[in-house]
Write an enzyme that holds these catalytic residues in place. Structure first.
Site, short mmCIF file in Angstrom:
data_model
loop_
_atom_site.label_atom_id
_atom_site.label_comp_id
_atom_site.label_asym_id
_atom_site.label_seq_id
_atom_site.Cartn_x
_atom_site.Cartn_y
_atom_site.Cartn_z
N THR A 31 0.83 -1.21 0.00
CA THR A 31 0.00 0.00 0.00
C THR A 31 0.86 1.26 0.00
O THR A 31 1.95 1.27 0.58
CB THR A 31 -0.97 -0.01 1.20
N CYS A 37 3.31 12.12 -6.97
CA CYS A 37 4.14 10.93 -7.21
C CYS A 37 3.36 9.91 -8.03
O CYS A 37 2.13 9.97 -8.11
CB CYS A 37 4.55 10.28 -5.90
N HIS A 54 7.32 3.50 -6.10
CA HIS A 54 6.74 4.81 -5.76
C HIS A 54 7.83 5.84 -6.02
O HIS A 54 8.81 5.89 -5.28
CB HIS A 54 6.32 4.80 -4.29
#
Length: 182
Positions: A31, A37, A54
């Protein structure tokens, strides 16, 4: 892979900026929360392994590994290599793209550059994009059950775009030959 075990038997693992996580465990949920981003999820349906990255910026240069992790090109290569090391094959990878919001009015649109980078990278690598939730002006929470290739993306409440305000130059107030500054 560690993470707290919830009452539903799922183990949540948070992926922060500059990080990449890969899993073949069905109970693991990767998660992350995104603004401008971007996170890209990869999945190989044959070996049932998936991963997520990420990244903060599409491209740039860094002098060390810590700064390089912020950039899309580094994040994509790290994710692909981690997937391959767990038995995935590049030609079987499927991708999903999330994030890239424009979070601040008046600032450069970093989110759009991040989205464009992800799409171009995946096109050049011939990795099909099977889903995306990108752009706009809301933050997103992504949950990815990597071993199953299942992803969920939801808008995050209570995030407000803040317009850029530049301070107004105030003239100095002159009184009795002194200058007061505010």
């Amino acid at each position: 892979m560690s993470g707290p075990i919830r009452h539903d038997g799922m183990r949540r693992v948070t992926v922060a900026q500059g990080e990449t996580r890969v899993s073949d465990e069905p109970e693991v949920v990767l998660t992350t929360v995104l603004g401008s981003c971007v996170a890209v999820c990869f999945y190989d349906p044959v070996v049932r392994v998936g991963g997520i990255n990420h990244y903060l910026l599409a491209d740039g240069t860094g002098s060390d590994q810590t700064s390089m992790q912020r950039y899309g090109v580094y994040a994509m290569e790290v994710l692909i290599n981690a997937m391959l090391s767990m038995g995935a094959a590049r030609h079987r990878l499927k991708a999903r793209i999330y994030g890239g919001a424009k979070m601040r009015v008046g600032f450069r649109d970093i989110g759009s550059a991040n989205i464009a980078f992800a799409r171009e990278f995946l096109r050049a690598e011939r990795i099909p994009v099977v889903g995306e939730d990108v752009g706009g002006s809301i933050a997103r929470r992504v949950e990815f059950r990597a071993a199953l290739g299942l992803a969920r993306c939801r808008g995050v409440d209570n995030v407000v775009s803040i317009p850029v305000t530049r301070p107004i130059a105030r003239p100095a107030v002159v009184s009795s030959g002194d200058v007061e500054f505010f």
